[in-house]
Design an enzyme around this catalytic site. Structure first.
Site, mmCIF file in Angstrom:
data_model
loop_
_atom_site.group_PDB
_atom_site.id
_atom_site.type_symbol
_atom_site.label_atom_id
_atom_site.label_comp_id
_atom_site.label_asym_id
_atom_site.label_seq_id
_atom_site.Cartn_x
_atom_site.Cartn_y
_atom_site.Cartn_z
ATOM 1 N N ARG A 227 7.390 -5.185 -3.537
ATOM 2 C CA ARG A 227 6.101 -5.525 -2.950
ATOM 3 C C ARG A 227 6.275 -5.766 -1.456
ATOM 4 O O ARG A 227 7.239 -6.419 -1.025
ATOM 5 C CB ARG A 227 5.517 -6.796 -3.603
ATOM 6 C CG ARG A 227 4.901 -6.572 -4.981
ATOM 7 C CD ARG A 227 3.669 -5.675 -4.929
ATOM 8 N NE ARG A 227 3.039 -5.494 -6.222
ATOM 9 C CZ ARG A 227 3.252 -4.464 -7.035
ATOM 10 N NH1 ARG A 227 4.099 -3.506 -6.688
ATOM 11 N NH2 ARG A 227 2.611 -4.362 -8.184
ATOM 12 N N HIS A 275 3.889 3.924 -1.877
ATOM 13 C CA HIS A 275 3.834 3.115 -3.106
ATOM 14 C C HIS A 275 3.821 4.011 -4.359
ATOM 15 O O HIS A 275 2.832 4.040 -5.114
ATOM 16 C CB HIS A 275 2.615 2.178 -3.101
ATOM 17 C CG HIS A 275 2.759 1.058 -4.101
ATOM 18 N ND1 HIS A 275 2.228 -0.179 -3.927
ATOM 19 C CD2 HIS A 275 3.397 1.009 -5.297
ATOM 20 C CE1 HIS A 275 2.511 -0.955 -4.969
ATOM 21 N NE2 HIS A 275 3.227 -0.233 -5.819
#
Ligand SMILES: NC(=O)c1ccc[n+]([C@@H]2O[C@H](COP(=O)([O-])OP(=O)(O)OC[C@H]3O[C@@H](n4cnc5c(N)ncnc54)[C@H](OP(=O)(O)O)[C@@H]3O)[C@@H](O)[C@H]2O)c1
Length: 312
Positions: A227, A275
């Protein structure tokens, strides 16, 4: 057993990708992709990822909130989430395999300095780079859960020296284990390539800062596949600019999509990926959901239960 009434709520995942796999995996249940179709008090299960703020507040009689993503930081930090309802996250072997492939590719790239070779080619420069074999290279894995453990096992098969850091102490064959705050500096100081696979929680947010980076050996490579919120961007950029870090591979960012003009896009020592290290696969995810609903019906322990206090 009676059918579960299930509502799918997400701002990020769409019904067109999920409806067919879910209907096939849950043939006996009642699925709704429009929350307005049923009174909230009659819903048993919510399937969700990035719900609109407050959207789950009225679901008071739920038996389960099932995340369709592995990371649950937005759900556990939502104060309107019904407090007493069990929250489970996604655990999907297909995603784990995808993460193993991504991590192994980036580690091998860093180990063999393939980016430097590509740069040399662009400059028409013939220079042999003398890399050690994997058995002389130490890879640290920050977070030894579902994903970290699988990555560690594959890197061991490739002969890398592997060390892992987690909250609780672990004994894993062939992996040097470190844990807790006091275990972090010695873990980092030997990690030539660091793979980040920690959840974003109150404790981990912003932890990759100047002090953290100063513990890494000079010329280390950071690979963040977890993250963006774990990283203090100004500190990471300073470490890259100053040459303390050789390279950073970033799949995740504080702000996604990464905005145009962000320094990461054009930094010579940064690789940006959008991502996608381990994308959710609705077909295999639906199998996990079906198994968790079977367990819910049978009163068996659920898989992927989140400890909301801990944040993962
Ligand atoms: N980029 C992508 O495409 C992508 C895809 C899927 C997931 N992810 C990210 O990957 C993360 C990790 O997933 P996972 O399934 O491996 O999670 P997990 O199974 O929950 O494992 C988390 C690991 O982190 C450790 N940990 C958590 N908080 C800690 C702390 N404060 N100090 C030390 N260790 C701590 C845990 O230690 P213990 O073992 O001692 O509890 C555990 O080893 C997810 O949360 C998600 O954000 C990214």
């Amino acid at each position: 057993m009676s059918a579960f009434r299930i509502v799918f709520i997400s701002t990020a995942e769409t019904a067109d990708r999920w409806a067919q796999p879910l209907c096939e995996a849950l043939p006996g249940d009642e699925l709704h992709f429009d929350a307005g179709e049923v009174p909230a008090s009659e819903v048993d299960v919510v399937l969700t990822a990035a719900p609109p703020p407050g959207a789950l507040a009225s679901f008071k009689r739920l038996k389960l909130i099932q995340s369709i993503w592995m990371g649950v930081e937005t759900l556990v930090t939502d104060p309107t989430l019904p407090a007493e309802v069990p929250l489970a996250r996604m655990i999907d072997p297909s995603m784990t395999r995808a993460m193993v492939e991504s991590a192994a590719a980036h580690v091998l790239n860093a180990h063999l300095r393939l980016d430097d070779l590509a740069r040399q080619q662009r400059e028409e420069r013939w220079k042999i780079l003398r890399n050690p074999n994997a058995d002389a290279r130490t890879v640290g894995i920050l977070g030894m859960g579902e994903l970290g453990l699988a990555v560690a096992q594959t890197l061991r098969k490739l002969d890398f020296r592997v060390r892992g850091w987690s909250r609780g102490a672990k004994q894993i064959d062939g992996v040097e284990s470190f844990s807790g705050e006091e275990g972090l500096p010695p873990f980092l100081s030997g990690s030539e390539i660091l793979v980040v696979l920690l959840p974003q929680t109150e404790e981990t947010v912003g932890m990759i800062d100047a002090k953290f980076l100063a513990h890494l050996p000079g010329g280390a490579v950071l690979i963040n596949l977890a993250r963006g919120g774990l990283v203090r961007d100004a500190d990471l950029l300073a470490a890259l600019d100053g040459g303390r870090l050789r390279h950073a591979v970033l799949d995740v960012f504080n702000l996604e999509p990464l905005p145009p003009g962000d320094r990461y896009w054009h930094h010579p020592h940064v690789t940006v990926t959008p991502h996608m290290a381990a994308l959710t696969n609705p077909r295999t995810a639906a199998e996990f959901i079906a198994e968790n609903l079977r367990r819910l019906r049978a009163g068996e322990p659920l898989r992927g239960l989140v400890d909301r206090k801990r944040g993962y």
